[in-house]
Each structure stands twice: as C-alpha cells, then as structure tokens.
Motif scaffolding. Structure first.
Motif, PDB file in Angstrom:
ATOM      1  N   GLN A  85      -7.356   0.462  -4.990  1.00 59.33           N
ATOM      2  CA  GLN A  85      -6.136   1.045  -5.453  1.00 59.33           C
ATOM      3  C   GLN A  85      -5.771   2.325  -4.532  1.00 59.33           C
ATOM      4  N   LEU A  96      -3.278   3.561  -1.859  1.00 53.68           N
ATOM      5  CA  LEU A  96      -2.138   4.736  -2.097  1.00 53.68           C
ATOM      6  C   LEU A  96      -2.344   5.705  -0.722  1.00 53.68           C
ATOM      7  N   ILE A 145      -8.609   6.265 -10.523  1.00 53.45           N
ATOM      8  CA  ILE A 145      -7.938   5.049  -9.705  1.00 53.45           C
ATOM      9  C   ILE A 145      -9.198   4.361  -8.900  1.00 53.45           C
ATOM     10  N   ALA A 146      -8.999   3.061  -8.996  1.00 48.92           N
ATOM     11  CA  ALA A 146     -10.165   2.307  -8.352  1.00 48.92           C
ATOM     12  C   ALA A 146     -10.015   2.436  -6.999  1.00 48.92           C
ATOM     13  N   ALA A 147     -11.178   2.096  -6.281  1.00 50.36           N
ATOM     14  CA  ALA A 147     -11.311   2.388  -4.914  1.00 50.36           C
ATOM     15  C   ALA A 147     -10.255   1.698  -4.151  1.00 50.36           C
TER      16      ALA A 147
END
Lengths: 444, 280
Positions: A407, A411, A403-405
C-alpha cells in the motif's frame, strides 16, 4: 548455413514490412475532392512518403524507439468511426468536440463568444507555420499525418475564454489509421484552456498534429490525456510474444509558436499504448515568453512511450520550466529526450529541465537524455535527470506508520503521478486519469 | 512515573545490530515499563539513533544477536508496519518529504491501520477530519498543513509538529522520539515537548533520544541512559542529564578505557565505531 540466391535477397529487402505497410496504406488512400489547397498538401506528403519506410533505429531521433509496432496496425484509413459510447458526460463550462477525421466536429454547435472557425484563407496561410518554425515539417509522423488528414480543424480565440475546449478522439475497438490535424490561433491577450483526450483499445494508429500560435500576452493551458487500453490486461501482455494482439499506437506532434509575453502550459499524461511517440515543440519566436512543460508517461508489459520535446529560444529573456516523469514497469520501455536550444540572441534565458524516472521492474528500461545547446553566454540553464526505484526511506516512513509495504508503494506511485496530473485542466478529473494510468479499473 | 509493578512494555536484551556489516549496537539492555519516560543521551555515533531505527524495523539495519520483546511479543519478528499497528511509534529525526501524497490522506490511512488493529472502526473522511482537527490542538498546528503533501516544504519545526500529530493520532504504547528537539527554536521546542507531555500517560511509555539537556527541561525523564560505543554505559535519574550538561562526555572516554582494560576486543570495536561519521 543456407545459401540464399542473390535475387531472393533483393526481393526480401524490397518488401521490408515497414515499407510494405506504408505502400499499402498510401495506395489505400483516396484522392481528396473539395479543397484544392488541402489536396495539394496531401499529395505532397504522400509523395514524400512514397518509397520510404518506417522510422528506423538507425536514425538518431528514433535510436531507442522501435517503430515496428506500427506494422501490426491494418494499413488503411479509418473511414467511419462509430460514435464513442462510454465518454463521461462533459463538465459544466466544457465545449466538447469529438474528432473522427471525417465529420465536422463543429456542426450544429453554438460557439461561445471569442471562439470561431478560422477563415479558410488564413488557414492556408498559417497551417504549417508552427511546424516549420519548429523544424518538424519533414518529420515522418508529420508527413504521415499530412498524407492522412482530409480536414484541418482550425479555431481562432480572440479573448479570454471561460469555456474549456475538450478535443476528444476515441477509436474504440476499430482497427486502422486515424489522422487528425488541428490549428489553434490565439490572438494577442486571448486565453484558452484545452483538454485533448485520445483513447483507443484496438489495433489502431492515432496520428495527431496540432499547431498553436500564441499572440502577444496570450495564454494557453493545454492538457493532453492519452489513454490507450490494450485488449489484453497489461499484466499478461508481457507474457505474450510482441506480435500477438496489436496494441494501439499514438503519434502526436504539438508545435507551438509563442510571441513575447505569452504563456504556455503543456501537461501530458500518457499510458496504455503499445507505442506512443510524443513530440511537443515550442519556439519562443522573439523570446520573452514563458513555457511550462509537464509530462508523465507510464509503460508496462511491452509498451513503448517516447517523448521528444524541443524548446527553442529565438530571442532574449525567455523562460522554461520543464518536468518530465516516467514510470517503467513490466518489460516496458520509456524514452525521454529533452532538447533546449539557446542561440546567441537568446541572452538572459532562464530554463530549467528535470527528468525523474522510476524503474519498477528489472526488465523495464528507461532512456532519458537532456539535450542542451547553449550558445548565449548570459543564461541560466539548469537540468537534471534521475532514474531510481522507489525510495527506501519514503517506504520505511510510511511503513513505520502502519501502512503495509504494498500500500505504501501504491501511495508513493500515486503521489509521483499526482504531481503532474494536478496540472491538467480541471475537467480532466472526469476521465479518471490516475486510475487509468495506474492500470486500475476506473470507477463506474 | 515509576511504578515497579507497572507492566513491562519493552524489554531489550543484549541487542546487537550492524549496518553494512559494521557493528553499531554491541549489547544494549533496557527495560521500559508503562508510565515511564526514558531519555537516551550520547555523542554522535554512539548508536542511539541506530537503536531507534532497529526498534522500528528499518531494513538497512541487521540484528545480529539479542532480543526485543514488546508486551511479551517478539518485536524483531514483525514487519515495520506490524510494529506500528500494535503501538510502537518512531518520531523521526528527519521526517521524510513525500511529494504528491496528501498529508491528510496519509494521516487517515495510518490512523485506520492502527485502529483496525485496536479493534476500532475505521474512520471515513468526514469522521477523520473531525478527529484530526481536534488532535491538531496538541501541537497547535495550522490546519493548512493537512492540505499539503506530506512534510513537503515544511520547516524543521513544522515537520516535528507533524510527527507529534501522528503520535497523537496513532495513540502508541511506546513512543520513541529520535532527536525531536533538533532544529527547533525555543518556542517550537516548547510546543512539541508540550505535545509529548500531554500524550504521556500511566498506560504508555516514551523513549527520548537527545543530545541536549534542554528537551529534558521541558519533559522530565524518569531514567537517563548514557550510550557510548553501542552500549548503555550508565543509567541514572534526571540528575544524570544535568551532570552531563555540566561535565560533558569526557568521562565516557575514561569509562571506555576501563572497558578496554577488562576486555580489549570491546574497545577495539568501540573505537572502530566512533570513526565513521554520522552512524548514530
């Protein structure tokens, strides 16, 4: 250095913007016809404010909060509000009352069994009692509300109510000052869910004073969704000088008195206001009640949100479970002051307060302060406060799963908010609290 | 399964890394081919957990020298999320609790990030739920854990099962499992290790980091490496783990002393790395 004649100085100090604003507002208010009692209440509040100014940072309770944003709001009462246009359709089992300070929100409505308008004589007797019990009668926002409000929406709940009561105000793009005064009385054994929603986009000030009395064994689950939406996008807001484009202001007092065996759950989610000041206050009149407080506030741009909560245990064996969360981005400022008062007679009180704040920008500021006054000796009172950035180990865990930083950060922020939002009454979902809180475009 | 002609998945050459200016890894060399299961053993502070975090790209660790290639690609040039998407997986020793983030949603976002990289279509909520329910069987996990926040309030065993569930969903080519056996009772160990065995294939490889032989009773390694002072001191087959179980790590000290004789600087650095608590 320019020498200023003494006479001119005096003139300047007399026309402080705050004082002038208040004078303008008070002189614009008509004298109330109709209820002699309410007219005298109004008169008293207006006299108390005459010659006053706005709350100042020299006062301890406003030390971190600059109230001068109020002066950017046109100093007149909102006399005729357009019916809000874009409200979500109410969910099933929801009784929606739209509050505009003028019309009768109950007009033409069939109230469900167990919910009724409070008798005027009882209103006169009970109105102000919860404020008094919480020591809030003389507070500036309460006085302001008293000077403004032409009506008291007073409801009595006599049994467990399956209907969720939705109390909605929306000043839209209107500019001016709105005062709403409410009183809820829950008989012994009664229960009620309330979702209170306040929305504003324009240069308006919404002043709310809500009192609630919970009889023995009564249960109130109260959600407050305060969604301001500044005209300019939040991202650009902090680039502008603070005087440009007045953002909406919310002043909200919620004063509750609890009898033994009663349960109160207050959940508040606040964002998008130029200035919002919330004062939830609870007295457990004889102890032995349960109070659950949840708060979530987010500031961005140059916004200021200040929650001053106060819980007083006036008898033994009361319980409090309080969590307050804050998100501070941009050049925003978040203030939390949580007073918990446990006098000698409040033995075996069990109180826990936690404040968790996330600082998301170098220019944002968070002030958080637990304020525990404990005299009783046989009590459990826990408190804690954390201010941090997003946790690196949490971010890394999500990143290590692909999961990209950015995103991952989103979250985590959503998770931080969801913990509180999940406690709002169910119909709150239609108001899309998370999207608005995060400053995202709400889904159509 | 050792096949000398199997493709090299991970090649670590003279890897050196520091945390807070403290050198921890001091020249690690390791080659992992498809189909192989490697175990890295060693005392606390030997650098074995650091190795796993450096490979996954933890920002607190700084690589000072050496190289790591993943299927020929420079792994160290990639962000942690890119490493995960191309098939590197780290099973955490202490899986992180993330309140408010639904486990199901987390697993779906992670799975889709990997699938996108693999050129597979992203799964919507319904399709994903079918997949996850099937993969739950790998670790005999209760579906109720999907509805909860990520790892929040999970027991040690439940957290480790959740790690292996993620591994089952992400379908990695190289899985690094850091102390996956720690904190597990014997039943949970059997289930978790059984999951790892099910997922191991001729196409992927597993790097187990562990203190104890007991995990290796259930998962049979092709190679066992003993780490000390930030290096791999000795490499052998599965019998090396048994030998360690019997004789302990005392011989490591003797070996380090020999190193001192040949390169005094190496030992000074090695001893410095053993003093701070819990670096590994």
């Amino acid at each position: 250095m320019v020498a200023i004649p003494v006479g001119e100085l005096r003139v300047q100090s007399r026309s402080l913007p705050g004082e002038a604003w208040l004078t303008d507002l008070l002189s614009s208010l008509p004298v109330l016809a109709g209820s002699a009692w309410l007219a005298s209440q109004q008169q008293r509040a207006r006299q108390a404010l005459a010659g006053e100014s706005l709350p100042s940072r020299r006062q301890e309770a406003w030390r971190f909060t600059d109230a001068s944003a109020i002066t950017a709001i046109p100093a007149h009462r909102l006399e005729r509000l357009a019916a809000p246009a874009d409200l979500p359709a109410p969910a099933a089992q929801v009784l929606r009352l739209v509050l505009d300070g003028r019309g009768d929100p109950l007009e033409g409505l069939a109230l469900p069994e167990g919910l009724e308008r409070l008798d005027p004589a009882v209103v006169e007797a009970l109105c102000g009692e919860a404020l008094d019990a919480n020591g809030a009668t003389a507070a500036w926002p309460v006085q302001l509300n008293g000077a403004l409000a032409d009506q008291v929406l007073a409801l009595r709940v006599s049994q467990p109510l399956p209907t969720v009561l939705e109390l909605v105000s929306d000043t839209g793009d209107a500019a001016g000052v709105l005062g709403l005064r409410l009183l809820l009385v829950l008989d012994p054994g009664a229960s009620l869910e309330v979702l209170e929603v306040h929305r504003a986009r324009g240069a308006s000030l919404t002043s709310v004073v809500l009192e609630a009395q919970l009889g023995r064994g009564a249960r109130l689950r109260h959600g407050l969704l305060a969604q301001g939406q500044p005209h300019q996008p939040a991202a650009a807001a902090d680039e502008l000088p603070s005087s440009a484009g007045a953002a909406p202001v919310l002043l909200h007092h919620l004063a509750v008195v609890q009898d033994p065996g009663s349960e109160l759950q207050l959940t508040a989610a606040v964002s998008g206001w130029g200035l919002a000041r919330l004062e939830p206050m609870v007295v457990q009149r004889s102890g032995s009640a349960f109070t659950r407080l949840r708060g979530l506030q987010r500031v961005d741009g140059r916004q200021v949100v200040d929650t001053h909560s106060r819980v007083l245990f006036a008898g033994p064996e009361g319980r409090l479970d309080q969590v307050h969360k804050a998100l501070a981005d941009g050049a925003g400022r978040s203030v939390f002051n949580g007073a918990v008062i446990v006098p000698r007679q409040a033995q075996r009180t069990d109180a826990a307060q936690l404040s968790r704040s996330l600082l998301l920008s170098d220019r944002a500021r968070i002030d958080t302060k637990p304020e525990l006054e404990i005299v009783a000796d046989d009590v459990k009172c826990a408190h804690g406060a954390t201010v941090s950035r997003l946790q690196q180990d949490e971010l890394f865990y999500l990143q290590s799963r692909g999961i990209a930083a950015d995103q991952a950060a989103r979250l985590l922020l959503r998770g931080f908010c969801e913990e509180v939002l999940a406690e709002l009454p169910a119909p709150s979902a239609l108001w899309q609290p998370l999207a608005l809180l995060m400053g995202e475009e709400p889904a159509p | 399964m050792i096949r000398p002609d199997a493709p090299v998945l991970l090649e670590i050459c003279d890897l050196r890394a520091s945390v807070e200016e403290q050198p921890i890894l001091k020249g690690v060399n390791l080659t992992i081919r498809a189909g192989e299961i490697h175990a890295v053993m060693g005392r606390n502070g030997s650098g074995k957990s650091t190795l796993s975090k450096v490979l996954a790209g933890h920002p607190a660790y700084r690589v000072t020298a050496g190289s790591v290639h993943y299927r020929g690609e420079d792994l160290l040039a990639l962000l942690p999320e890119q490493r995960a998407r191309i098939g590197l997986f780290l099973g955490f020793q202490y899986p992180v609790e993330i309140p408010g983030v639904s486990n199901l949603e987390f697993l779906r976002v992670a799975t889709n990030a990997r699938r996108q990289e693999q050129g597979l279509e992203e799964l919507d909520t319904f399709a994903f739920e079918d997949l996850v329910r099937e993969r739950l069987k790998v670790v005999q996990m209760d579906p109720a854990f999907l509805e909860r926040s990520v790892n929040e309030g999970f027991s040690g065993g439940e957290k480790k099962r959740n790690e292996i569930l993620q591994m089952a969903l992400l379908d990695p080519l190289v899985a690094i499992l850091d102390e996956t056996d720690s904190g597990l009772d014997i039943d949970a160990l059997r289930i978790v290790a059984g999951g790892v065995n099910q997922l191991a294939s001729a196409a992927n490889a597993t790097l187990l980091i562990t203190h104890y032989q007991r995990l290796l009773d259930v998962i049979t390694p092709d190679y066992v490496h003993v780490m000390a002072a930030g290096q791999i001191l000795r490499t052998g087959g599965k019998e090396l783990a048994l030998e360690l179980e019997e004789s302990g790590y005392d011989w490591v000290d003797a070996e380090l002393e020999r190193l001192e004789a040949s390169a005094p600087e190496g030992l000074a650095a090695a001893q410095a790395s053993r003093t701070p608590a819990e670096v590994g």
